[in-house]
Each structure stands twice: as structure tokens, then as C-alpha cells.
Enzyme design. Structure first.
Site, mmCIF file in Angstrom:
data_model
loop_
_atom_site.group_PDB
_atom_site.id
_atom_site.type_symbol
_atom_site.label_atom_id
_atom_site.label_comp_id
_atom_site.label_asym_id
_atom_site.label_seq_id
_atom_site.Cartn_x
_atom_site.Cartn_y
_atom_site.Cartn_z
ATOM 1 N N THR A 43 11.474 25.463 -40.277
ATOM 2 C CA THR A 43 12.468 26.531 -40.321
ATOM 3 C C THR A 43 11.959 27.652 -39.431
ATOM 4 O O THR A 43 10.800 28.049 -39.534
ATOM 5 C CB THR A 43 12.661 27.061 -41.751
ATOM 6 O OG1 THR A 43 13.145 25.999 -42.590
ATOM 7 C CG2 THR A 43 13.661 28.209 -41.789
ATOM 8 N N ARG B 188 17.821 24.227 -48.565
ATOM 9 C CA ARG B 188 17.824 22.798 -48.265
ATOM 10 C C ARG B 188 18.252 21.987 -49.483
ATOM 11 O O ARG B 188 19.037 21.031 -49.370
ATOM 12 C CB ARG B 188 16.437 22.365 -47.782
ATOM 13 C CG ARG B 188 16.007 23.063 -46.491
ATOM 14 C CD ARG B 188 14.526 22.858 -46.201
ATOM 15 N NE ARG B 188 14.211 21.459 -45.979
ATOM 16 C CZ ARG B 188 12.980 20.985 -45.902
ATOM 17 N NH1 ARG B 188 11.937 21.802 -46.043
ATOM 18 N NH2 ARG B 188 12.771 19.698 -45.687
ATOM 19 N N ILE C 131 8.319 30.647 -45.024
ATOM 20 C CA ILE C 131 9.411 29.767 -44.631
ATOM 21 C C ILE C 131 8.779 28.454 -44.179
ATOM 22 O O ILE C 131 7.623 28.408 -43.773
ATOM 23 C CB ILE C 131 10.308 30.371 -43.526
ATOM 24 C CG1 ILE C 131 9.500 30.810 -42.311
ATOM 25 C CG2 ILE C 131 11.115 31.528 -44.068
ATOM 26 C CD1 ILE C 131 10.358 31.371 -41.186
ATOM 27 N N ASP C 132 9.531 27.383 -44.292
ATOM 28 C CA ASP C 132 8.995 26.053 -44.022
ATOM 29 C C ASP C 132 8.577 25.888 -42.562
ATOM 30 O O ASP C 132 9.059 26.603 -41.674
ATOM 31 C CB ASP C 132 10.042 24.983 -44.352
ATOM 32 C CG ASP C 132 10.456 25.007 -45.811
ATOM 33 O OD1 ASP C 132 9.621 25.391 -46.643
ATOM 34 O OD2 ASP C 132 11.612 24.639 -46.095
ATOM 35 N N LYS C 133 7.718 24.920 -42.331
ATOM 36 C CA LYS C 133 7.222 24.636 -40.981
ATOM 37 C C LYS C 133 8.364 24.488 -39.982
ATOM 38 O O LYS C 133 8.346 25.068 -38.897
ATOM 39 C CB LYS C 133 6.380 23.356 -41.004
ATOM 40 C CG LYS C 133 5.957 22.868 -39.624
ATOM 41 C CD LYS C 133 5.228 21.539 -39.706
ATOM 42 C CE LYS C 133 4.896 20.995 -38.318
ATOM 43 N NZ LYS C 133 4.200 19.686 -38.374
#
Length: 311
Positions: free
Chosen positions: A143, A246, A139-141
Site C-alpha cells: 500500500t 482489504r 500501512i502495508d508493504k
């Protein structure tokens, strides 16, 4: 080293090998690095060494080997972890907003991997190499939320197969901008690929893309003084492409609050307001179905309260 076995889809017929490799979410490399790997003989097409200008055919089997960076080691760090579940084969971690999952160029400290190496004393799956030990999905930084980590190669392979088959349960919650949704529930079925004008971005495109399906349900309508109507939304992933929620939310005109890549920055919310709230999967060793839910982080709850007070 890390090995990837890939198959060319029919919609990628005729693409150059280096461009195609750089578009693969599972690999996540730049075109220049793909070209170097090809030139160094680390890429086979149907079992044969290929050139970066090789034109691909549907069904071609591409074997990619990514060597470990020379002289690189990732050190364990005593960083506190919010562990939701753990056994001998895997663990489920609640990742905080702002933490990078695995090391990358210029960022080899303070990541989730550094913390996992300390906590697990190095006992992590080695399938993704020294940079991403145990990392099955990301998962993104910016998120927050639930992430599964494999301790053994057997667990890693079993989990990866479930991701490939889209059998994971993955639900996220977000605050979206852009006014009222036309429909309170719906499905976004739009293919995602890398943005040709900005390789760090993804976009909805028919060119060099992969299928992407996101289901959404508006949980609550909110209000923000400068943005107007916002929405508290549940997203359920059917596929798992890079930045999928996103990209899809921005595509339908409702970018996630604070997303400075696909929307606009928001004061008091560094990065997107997106939380991986629920994850469910079949345990790759016991065969038992497991499901976990994570409470909203404090910053998210405070934003909800603030916007409710504006109504």
C-alpha cells in the site's frame, strides 16, 4: 523494550490469555511468542503474573512488556524519502509501494525505519523500541501513501491518543473488482479479527474481534478486459484495524485489484492497488489541525487510464 497496557473487552470474556494477546492488532505477535512472553513473566493481569491458560474477564487490565531482541540493531540507510511535511516534532512521509515500514524477521534492511534513522539522525520517538522508532501507525508493504512519524515521545503519545479516539482523517483510494457496487456510497460495519485457520490473514468474524467501520464512495466505474466492470473507490476509515479496507472490500464482494491475500493477483500490479491519499490530524504540540493529500502513484494512474480506455 516496549510496553503495552491493554483492557479486555466484554466480547472476549473467558478467552485464554495467550490466544487473546495474539489477536490484538496493537501488539501484532504470534500465539507462540505470546506464550513465551507469558512464561518469561512479561505479562501481568491486574498487576499479577499470569499463566498462558489464564481465562480472562471483561475489564481485566493486561500489561505486556516486549523485550528488545538480543543483539539486534537497526542501521541507518541513505534511502531517499518523499517528505510531505516536517517540523521538530513529527514528519509526514509519502511511502512508496513495495517498501516495508519497519524491520521484521529476515528483513532488517531497506525499510522505512532504516531510511528515517538516516534522515532524522536517530532523533525519533523511542516509545515503540529499536525496531519501530517513531512509528505511530502503519500501512502495508504494497500500500502506498501517507504515514505520520513521531520524532519525540510527546508527539508520539499525542498522535497515538488521536488514533485511539478515531479522530484522525484517513482516506484511501483503490481500484476494486467484482462488478458494479449495489450502492454508490455506503458503510461497512463488520468486526475484524485474525483468521483462526491462517494467522497471517484477518477476517470478518464475531469471535475474538474488534469493531471496524469503513465508509466508501464509488468515484468512477471502469472496465478491464478479463475482469469486466471495476470501480475506482474512495474509502474513509472510522477505525483502523489491520488490513481493514482489504478485508472489508473483499467481504462485500469487491476485493481490491491485485490483492493476492484477500482477492486474486493481477498481472502488472504487484500486490493490492491501494493508496493512502489523505491524512489529517491535530498537531500534538501546537494544537493546529493539519491535513495532507498525496497524488496517485504512477502505476495507479496508468491502471486507471488503461481501464478508462476499455470503456
Amino acid at each position: 523494550m516496549t510496553r503495552y497496557d491493554l483492557v479486555v473487552d466484554s466480547d472476549c470474556e473467558g478467552e485464554r490469555l495467550d490466544i487473546w494477546l495474539a489477536s490484538q492488532d496493537d501488539v501484532d505477535i504470534t500465539r507462540s511468542f505470546a506464550a513465551k512472553l507469558i512464561d518469561d513473566g512479561n505479562v501481568l493481569v491486574n498487576g499479577k503474573v499470569a499463566s498462558k491458560s489464564t481465562k480472562l474477564n471483561a475489564g481485566d487490565e493486561v500489561a505486556l512488556t516486549v523485550p528488545e531482541p538480543v543483539g539486534l540493531s537497526v542501521e541507518p540507510e541513505d534511502i531517499p524519502l518523499d517528505i510531505v511535511y516536517e517540523d521538530a516534532d513529527l514528519l509526514v512521509v509519502n511511502k512508496p509501494k513495495g517498501m516495508v515500514v519497519h524491520p521484521a524477521a529476515g528483513n532488517y534492511q531497506g525499510t522505512l525505519v532504516n531510511a528515517l534513522l538516516w534522515h532524522c539522525k536517530g532523533e525519533l520517538s523511542g516509545i515503540n523500541g529499536v525496531i519501530r522508532p517513531g512509528i505511530v501507525h502503519r500501512i502495508d508493504k504494497n500500500t502506498s501513501g501517507l504515514l505520520i512519524v513521531a520524532k519525540t515521545d510527546k508527539a508520539h503519545l499525542g498522535l497515538a491518543e488521536q488514533i485511539k479516539e478515531h479522530s484522525f482523517t484517513r482516506e484511501y483510494e483503490a481500484i476494486c473488482t467484482g462488478g458494479r457496487f449495489k450502492e454508490p456510497t455506503g458503510t461497512i460495519d463488520a468486526p475484524i479479527g485474525r483468521d483462526k485457520n491462517n494467522r497471517k490473514r484477518m477476517c470478518v468474524t464475531e469471535s475474538n474481534s474488534r469493531p471496524a467501520i469503513t465508509h466508501y464512495a464509488v468515484l468512477e466505474e471502469l472496465h478491464e478486459r478479463t475482469l469486466g466492470t471495476c470501480s475506482y473507490v474512495n474509502f474513509r476509515l472510522e477505525t483502523g484495524r489491520t488490513h481493514q479496507i482489504r478485508v472489508h472490500s473483499a467481504y462485500i464482494g469487491h476485493p481490491i485489484l491485485g490483492d493476492d491475500v484477500y482477492g486474486k493477483p493481477y498481472k502488472g500490479c504487484e500486490g493490492q492497488c491501494l493508496h493512502a491519499r489523505k491524512i489529517g490530524f491535530i498537531h500534538p504540540v501546537t494544537g493546529e489541525y493539519l491535513e495532507f493529500t498525496s497524488g496517485l502513484p504512477e502505476y495507479f494512474s496508468k491502471l486507471l487510464e488503461k481501464m478508462r480506455d476499455c470503456i
